[in-house]
Scaffold this active site. Structure first.
Site, short mmCIF file in Angstrom:
data_model
loop_
_atom_site.label_atom_id
_atom_site.label_comp_id
_atom_site.label_asym_id
_atom_site.label_seq_id
_atom_site.Cartn_x
_atom_site.Cartn_y
_atom_site.Cartn_z
N GLU A 26 8.87 1.48 11.18
CA GLU A 26 10.13 2.09 11.20
C GLU A 26 9.51 3.51 11.06
O GLU A 26 9.05 3.61 9.60
CB GLU A 26 11.01 2.20 9.84
CG GLU A 26 11.43 0.40 9.77
CD GLU A 26 12.31 0.74 10.24
OE1 GLU A 26 13.10 2.22 11.17
OE2 GLU A 26 13.33 -0.45 10.52
N LYS A 44 0.73 -1.21 -0.85
CA LYS A 44 -0.24 0.18 -0.16
C LYS A 44 1.09 1.15 0.05
O LYS A 44 1.53 1.58 1.23
CB LYS A 44 -0.35 -0.11 1.13
CG LYS A 44 -1.96 0.74 1.04
CD LYS A 44 -2.56 1.97 0.93
CE LYS A 44 -2.08 3.17 2.24
NZ LYS A 44 -1.92 4.23 1.54
N GLU A 81 9.95 16.95 13.99
CA GLU A 81 10.37 16.57 12.88
C GLU A 81 9.95 17.23 11.76
O GLU A 81 8.97 17.72 11.75
CB GLU A 81 9.81 15.43 12.96
CG GLU A 81 10.95 14.31 11.40
CD GLU A 81 10.23 13.24 10.90
OE1 GLU A 81 9.23 13.12 11.34
OE2 GLU A 81 10.69 12.37 10.71
P1 NAD Z 1 1.99 8.70 7.06
O1 NAD Z 1 2.37 8.11 8.65
O2 NAD Z 1 1.02 9.69 7.01
O3 NAD Z 1 1.62 7.45 6.26
C1 NAD Z 1 2.45 6.19 5.75
C2 NAD Z 1 1.39 5.40 5.47
O4 NAD Z 1 0.50 5.00 6.25
C3 NAD Z 1 0.90 6.10 3.94
O5 NAD Z 1 0.94 5.05 2.74
C4 NAD Z 1 -0.21 6.63 4.49
O6 NAD Z 1 -1.78 6.25 3.38
C5 NAD Z 1 -0.19 5.33 5.49
N1 NAD Z 1 -1.34 4.97 6.61
C6 NAD Z 1 -1.75 6.65 7.13
N2 NAD Z 1 -3.08 6.06 7.97
C7 NAD Z 1 -3.11 4.36 7.96
C8 NAD Z 1 -3.29 3.93 8.94
N3 NAD Z 1 -4.59 4.21 10.03
N4 NAD Z 1 -3.59 2.54 9.30
C9 NAD Z 1 -2.72 1.84 8.00
N5 NAD Z 1 -1.71 2.81 7.25
C10 NAD Z 1 -2.20 4.36 7.18
O7 NAD Z 1 3.82 8.84 7.00
P2 NAD Z 1 4.02 10.07 5.91
O8 NAD Z 1 3.91 11.56 6.07
O9 NAD Z 1 3.80 9.45 4.66
O10 NAD Z 1 5.93 9.92 6.07
C11 NAD Z 1 6.76 10.56 6.43
C12 NAD Z 1 7.53 9.68 8.02
O11 NAD Z 1 7.88 8.67 8.43
C13 NAD Z 1 8.09 11.17 8.83
O12 NAD Z 1 7.84 10.75 10.17
C14 NAD Z 1 9.67 9.88 8.32
O13 NAD Z 1 10.38 9.47 9.85
C15 NAD Z 1 9.34 8.80 8.50
N6 NAD Z 1 9.14 8.02 8.04
C16 NAD Z 1 10.38 7.14 9.11
C17 NAD Z 1 11.89 6.05 8.01
C18 NAD Z 1 11.87 5.07 8.85
O14 NAD Z 1 12.70 4.46 8.57
N7 NAD Z 1 12.50 5.29 10.28
C19 NAD Z 1 11.28 6.27 6.75
C20 NAD Z 1 11.40 7.12 5.65
C21 NAD Z 1 10.56 8.06 6.04
#
Ligand code: NAD
Length: 469
Positions: A243, A170, A375
């Protein structure tokens, strides 16, 4: 599918409702994706369930060979994938950006394909023998973010496949085309149903992460969503690798050479225009060399071109979406209002298209500024002055996240000693954020749990089973 047009044609829906995806640098239409529903999630999971026994039965050797052919398919489509990624995500083709990400995707796939996970003999004393094996989990959900969409999807997919699982992916609603294209390229080689992508929003992700037939969720994204997934997966006790967000600190010790570290500091903080989980997001610099570090970093940063991704000269791009642009703007404005000193950038142009925020360095900023404690996930780095390294360590450890950290010094032993006291999943010495497909990567505190990459990463995609007797 080696050309951009054939790649885009392969993933463009021919029926049903669609949604437009725009280039964050220009606002131009890049492509359309299907609007998929809960029923599509259920169908994809059913297909993955059906495909899993035969995929597992192939055995490690055959799965590895197929995965290597899939990596070859990525390599053959590198330019097309990189162009689509650049247009959709905004990151330039050049530099450590779109081509680099596609190259890392095939490299990580190859690494997972060729890493061995042998059964461990735990006891063998003549009386009894206990071996630890890893069985496939079944269906794995791979839910990813928008910053490194292809590479992070591969980090989730590759070890899952290697261990005999099938995968439903997804992608982020902001960067679905990149991941649909990557999956289409993988599916030139993989048997049907082994990897399926479902384009949707957070509701789609929630459906997938609570689906009873999903045995494990590989999630990369924000800490808030990670917590939602913990809750939604609880009823069926799914395995999780999370992550999550970070706010990585870097500590520059007084013996560091400001000129020598400027380039490493820059890329540590500004790779992917700051939209990187394990990027340097707070820089603590000793008072003795504070001004010199600010000057050398500002000098280097000012020479790094930002602009439209398809222009080969650029190495920095726009923020991927307006929400992120607004977060970065708000955090910098709050620092300015509190009297911090902007030494570079800090003032986006409002008369051009695109979510471009200039490379920004903010000096003489307090620890309690939101630009330090939240962040930023964008190209704005706070530089905090310290006098006592103990104080810098305490401040680095003060937040509830701990993905990465770094220590910068001319004395590696001294740097290592400081590193051992930092609460982070990885601490780099004289660099920040470099990853290796064989070196485990994961977070401390609310940056998540579970390890990715290498042998530890394979173990996370299996169910441990002891055979004893
Ligand atoms: P996000 O959490 O908004 O979304 C990530 C994914 O989760 C998307 O595909 C979204 O549709 C899905 N999602 C949203 N709500 C959900 C739910 N309730 N259940 C299941 N899936 C759901 O994150 P983002 O804005 O896309 O990414 C940025 C964040 O990700 C930053 O905080 C960054 O630090 C983190 N990040 C972490 C790593 C790591 O390896 N630790 C790597 C990349 C990004």
């Amino acid at each position: 599918m080696e050309t951009y047009d054939s790649l885009l044609a392969a993933i463009t829906p021919t029926a049903g409702p669609t949604r437009d995806v725009h280039d964050p640098a220009t606002g131009e239409l890049v492509g359309t994706v299907p609007v998929q529903t809960a029923d599509d999630v259920d169908r994809a999971v059913t297909a993955a369930e059906a495909a899993q026994p035969a995929w597992a039965a192939l055995g490690h050797g055959e799965r590895s060979a197929i995965m290597l052919r899939a990596a070859d398919a990525i390599d053959r489509s590198t330019e097309a994938l990189a162009e689509l990624l650049s247009r959709e995500q905004g990151k330039p083709l050049n530099g450590p950006n779109a081509r680099f990400e596609v190259g890392a995707s095939s490299a990580w796939l190859r690494a997972a394909a060729t890493t061995e996970l042998e059964a461990e003999v735990i006891v063998d004393d003549g009386q009894s023998r206990a071996e630890l094996h890893y069985r496939p989990i079944g269906v794995v959900a791979a839910i990813g973010p928008w910053n490194w969409p292809m590479m992070i999807s591969i980090w989730q997919i590759a070890p899952a496949l290697r261990m005999g699982n099938t995968v439903v992916v997804k992608p982020s609603e902001y960067t679905p085309l990149s991941v649909l294209a990557l999956v289409a390229v993988l599916n030139e080689v993989l048997p049907e149903g082994v990897v399926t992508a479902v384009a949707g929003d957070r509701d789609t992700g929630a459906r997938l992460s609570s689906h009873p037939a999903v045995g494990k969720v590989m999630f990369t994204g924000s800490t808030a969503t990670g917590k939602a997934i913990i809750r939604s997966s609880a009823d069926t006790v799914k395995r999780l690798t999370l992550e999550l967000g970070g706010n990585d600190a870097g500590i520059v010790l007084p013996d560091a050479d400001p000129e020598a570290i400027a380039e490493g500091l820059f890329w540590g903080a500004f790779i992917n225009t700051g939209q990187t989980c394990a990027a340097l997001k707070r820089l603590y610099v000793h008072d003795d060399i504070y001004d010199a570090v600010c000057d050398s970093l500002a000098g280097f940063a000012a020479s790094m071109p930002m602009g439209i991704g398809l222009d080969e000269q650029n190495v920095l791009g726009p923020l991927q979406n307006k929400a992120q642009f607004d977060i970065v703007s708000r955090l910098v404005e709050s620092a300015k209002a509190a009297g911090a000193r902007v030494i570079l950038g800090g003032d986006p142009a409002h008369d051009q298209p695109g979510y471009f925020y200039p490379t920004t360095l903010v000096a003489d900023i307090h620890d309690d500024s939101p630009l330090v404690t939240e962040e930023q996930f964008g190209p704005a780095l706070p530089i905090i002055r310290y006098h006592d390294v103990e104080d810098a360590v305490a401040k680095a450890n003060a937040l509830d996240v701990g993905l990465g950290a770094s220590v910068w010094s001319a004395d590696p032993d001294r740097a290592r000693e400081v590193a051992t006291r930092l609460e982070a999943g990885t601490v780099w010495i004289n660099s920040h954020g470099g990853l290796n497909p064989m070196v485990p990567f994961g977070g401390a505190k609310q940056s998540g749990y579970g390890l990715e990459f290498g042998v530890e990463g394979l173990k996370a995609l299996g169910v441990p089973q002891v055979i004893s007797g």
